[in-house]
Design a protein around this motif. Structure first.
Motif, PDB file in Angstrom:
ATOM      1  N   ARG A 176      57.110   3.787 -18.628  1.00 53.22           N
ATOM      2  CA  ARG A 176      56.536   5.015 -19.189  1.00 53.22           C
ATOM      3  C   ARG A 176      57.445   5.489 -20.308  1.00 53.22           C
ATOM      4  NH1 ARG A 176      55.988   9.423 -15.165  1.00 53.22           N
ATOM      5  NH2 ARG A 176      54.870  10.375 -16.885  1.00 53.22           N
ATOM      6  N   PRO A 177      57.161   5.118 -21.561  1.00 54.60           N
ATOM      7  CA  PRO A 177      58.110   5.382 -22.625  1.00 54.60           C
ATOM      8  C   PRO A 177      58.035   6.799 -23.197  1.00 54.60           C
ATOM      9  CG  PRO A 177      56.280   4.125 -23.470  1.00 54.60           C
ATOM     10  CD  PRO A 177      56.019   4.332 -22.014  1.00 54.60           C
ATOM     11  N   LEU A 178      56.961   7.539 -22.972  1.00 51.22           N
ATOM     12  CA  LEU A 178      56.836   8.832 -23.627  1.00 51.22           C
ATOM     13  C   LEU A 178      57.474   9.920 -22.782  1.00 51.22           C
ATOM     14  CD1 LEU A 178      53.192   8.612 -24.932  1.00 51.22           C
ATOM     15  CD2 LEU A 178      55.314   8.053 -26.101  1.00 51.22           C
TER      16      LEU A 178
ATOM     17  N   ILE B 159      59.589   8.478 -28.191  1.00 50.96           N
ATOM     18  CA  ILE B 159      59.894   7.384 -27.275  1.00 50.96           C
ATOM     19  C   ILE B 159      61.345   7.497 -26.846  1.00 50.96           C
ATOM     20  CG2 ILE B 159      60.046   4.883 -27.017  1.00 50.96           C
ATOM     21  CD1 ILE B 159      57.770   4.594 -28.943  1.00 50.96           C
ATOM     22  N   ASP B 160      61.546   7.542 -25.551  1.00 47.09           N
ATOM     23  CA  ASP B 160      62.893   7.707 -25.005  1.00 47.09           C
ATOM     24  C   ASP B 160      63.609   8.886 -25.662  1.00 47.09           C
ATOM     25  OD1 ASP B 160      62.501   5.650 -23.277  1.00 47.09           O
ATOM     26  OD2 ASP B 160      63.505   4.146 -24.514  1.00 47.09           O
TER      27      ASP B 160
ATOM     28  N   GLU C   7      48.409   2.925 -21.179  1.00 47.50           N
ATOM     29  CA  GLU C   7      49.830   2.600 -20.995  1.00 47.50           C
ATOM     30  C   GLU C   7      50.160   1.208 -21.539  1.00 47.50           C
ATOM     31  OE1 GLU C   7      47.924   3.985 -18.670  1.00 47.50           O
ATOM     32  OE2 GLU C   7      48.906   5.940 -18.607  1.00 47.50           O
TER      33      GLU C   7
ATOM     34  N   VAL D  83      50.656   1.226 -25.249  1.00 47.93           N
ATOM     35  CA  VAL D  83      51.909   1.935 -25.530  1.00 47.93           C
ATOM     36  C   VAL D  83      53.104   1.016 -25.278  1.00 47.93           C
ATOM     37  CG1 VAL D  83      53.433   3.796 -24.747  1.00 47.93           C
ATOM     38  CG2 VAL D  83      51.015   4.257 -25.128  1.00 47.93           C
ATOM     39  N   ALA D  84      53.033   0.241 -24.191  1.00 45.59           N
ATOM     40  CA  ALA D  84      54.147  -0.660 -23.867  1.00 45.59           C
ATOM     41  C   ALA D  84      54.349  -1.696 -24.970  1.00 45.59           C
ATOM     42  CB  ALA D  84      53.883  -1.347 -22.530  1.00 45.59           C
TER      43      ALA D  84
ATOM     44  N   SER E 247      56.004   0.171 -27.876  1.00 46.34           N
ATOM     45  CA  SER E 247      57.343   0.620 -27.469  1.00 46.34           C
ATOM     46  C   SER E 247      58.315  -0.547 -27.434  1.00 46.34           C
ATOM     47  CB  SER E 247      57.299   1.256 -26.086  1.00 46.34           C
ATOM     48  OG  SER E 247      56.515   2.402 -26.124  1.00 46.34           O
ATOM     49  N   SER E 248      57.847  -1.700 -26.986  1.00 41.98           N
ATOM     50  CA  SER E 248      58.777  -2.837 -26.892  1.00 41.98           C
ATOM     51  C   SER E 248      59.219  -3.280 -28.283  1.00 41.98           C
ATOM     52  CB  SER E 248      58.149  -3.988 -26.115  1.00 41.98           C
ATOM     53  OG  SER E 248      57.205  -4.649 -26.902  1.00 41.98           O
TER      54      SER E 248
ATOM     55  N   TYR F 159      59.545  -1.253 -30.800  1.00 43.93           N
ATOM     56  CA  TYR F 159      60.526  -0.224 -31.172  1.00 43.93           C
ATOM     57  C   TYR F 159      61.889  -0.521 -30.537  1.00 43.93           C
ATOM     58  CZ  TYR F 159      63.103   4.120 -30.590  1.00 43.93           C
ATOM     59  OH  TYR F 159      64.095   5.058 -30.540  1.00 43.93           O
ATOM     60  N   GLN F 160      61.877  -0.842 -29.245  1.00 41.20           N
ATOM     61  CA  GLN F 160      63.142  -1.095 -28.540  1.00 41.20           C
ATOM     62  C   GLN F 160      63.884  -2.264 -29.172  1.00 41.20           C
ATOM     63  OE1 GLN F 160      64.281   0.894 -26.474  1.00 41.20           O
ATOM     64  NE2 GLN F 160      62.548   2.009 -25.606  1.00 41.20           N
TER      65      GLN F 160
END
Ligand code: GTP
Length: 238
Positions: free
Chosen positions: A5-7, A61-62, A175, A178-179, A182-183, A185-186
């Motif tokens: 859950r990144p948000l 995010i995070d 979700e 989003v994952a 987000s990945s 971004y990470q």
């Protein structure tokens, strides 16, 4: 692969980071649906085939405010020069196929090699070349009876190319899209690579043409999301 859950609600005051992401893959695999799902939370079933579209989006995010610039490419009628131009523009890449379309899966490897060829650079600290952030996305997993590409096929390709793999349903899940983003971004964060670019906006009307019932404000939420867009050729980095 599990979907974190990144948000989160608390937002850092550090300057916003800008990511340029490119969504690639054959026609009708769900590139626009995936992008719009991430930006608006909504699954919108039918679109005209995409010519090209850049979406701007701010997400938290995070705890970090992140500016996304997402280029949704055309699956149809793209010559290789056009694709190369778009791949060079991006920092991170989602290569999408549909689990119901074997040809779209076969295209993934070619696109991944092209990305690596155009972006591979020596690691900043020296040593082996570092790959740009890429994820392979197998979309439409809800269409079980039309499946032509198994989960194992996707996992094997992921292992062979050493690229993370997500099998998702853009229709059924918010979700999962989003994952995916987000990945990327990470991984960009880990590599310390962000674009300084931002937009000079020319128009905010095209998305309304594409998704007639959508209101720009409908995508706003307490985490400070926003939505705007541009075409690739209108993009002017500052
Ligand atoms: N069942 C199902 N349908 C999906 C899913 N994602 C997208 N679709 C449908 O697949 C079709 C194509 O989706 P698009 O997002 O337009 O595909 P695209 O890859 O952007 O296509 P081009 O613009 O031609 O490159 C649409 O009818 C979507 O509703 C999904 O997860 N499940």
């Amino acid at each position: 692969m599990s979907f974190p859950r990144p948000l989160r609600r608390s937002v850092s005051l550090s300057p916003a980071r800008t990511l340029r992401l490119v969504v690639l893959g054959q026609s009708a695999v769900g590139k626009t649906a995936l992008t719009v799902r991430f930006i608006t939370r909504r699954f919108i079933g039918d679109y005209d085939p995409t010519l090209e579209m850049i979406y701007r989006h701010v997400a938290v995010i995070d705890g970090e405010m992140v500016h996304f610039e997402i280029l949704d490419t055309a699956g149809q009628e793209e010559d290789s020069l056009q694709i190369e131009e778009k791949i060079k523009w991006g920092d991170g890449f989602a290569v999408v196929y549909s689990v119901t379309d074997r040809c779209s899966f076969d295209e993934v490897m070619r696109l991944c090699f092209l990305i690596n060829h155009l972006h591979a650079s020596p690691k900043r600290s020296g040593g082996a070349a570092e790959q740009p952030p890429v994820v392979i996305v197998g979309n439409k997993k809800d269409l079980q009876f039309d499946r032509m590409v198994s989960t194992e096929d996707g996992e094997n390709l992921s292992k062979a190319l050493k690229i993370p793999f997500y099998e998702i349903s853009t229709r059924d899940s918010y979700e999962e899209p989003v994952a995916v983003f987000s990945s990327l971004y990470q991984e960009l964060l880990r590599q310390g690579h962000f674009s300084p670019g931002s937009f000079k906006r020319r128009t905010v009307s095209k998305l309304m043409e594409k998704i007639p019932k959508m209101q720009a404000s409908s995508s706003l939420n307490s985490a400070g999301r926003s939505l705007s867009f541009n075409s690739f050729r209108d993009y002017i980095p500052e």
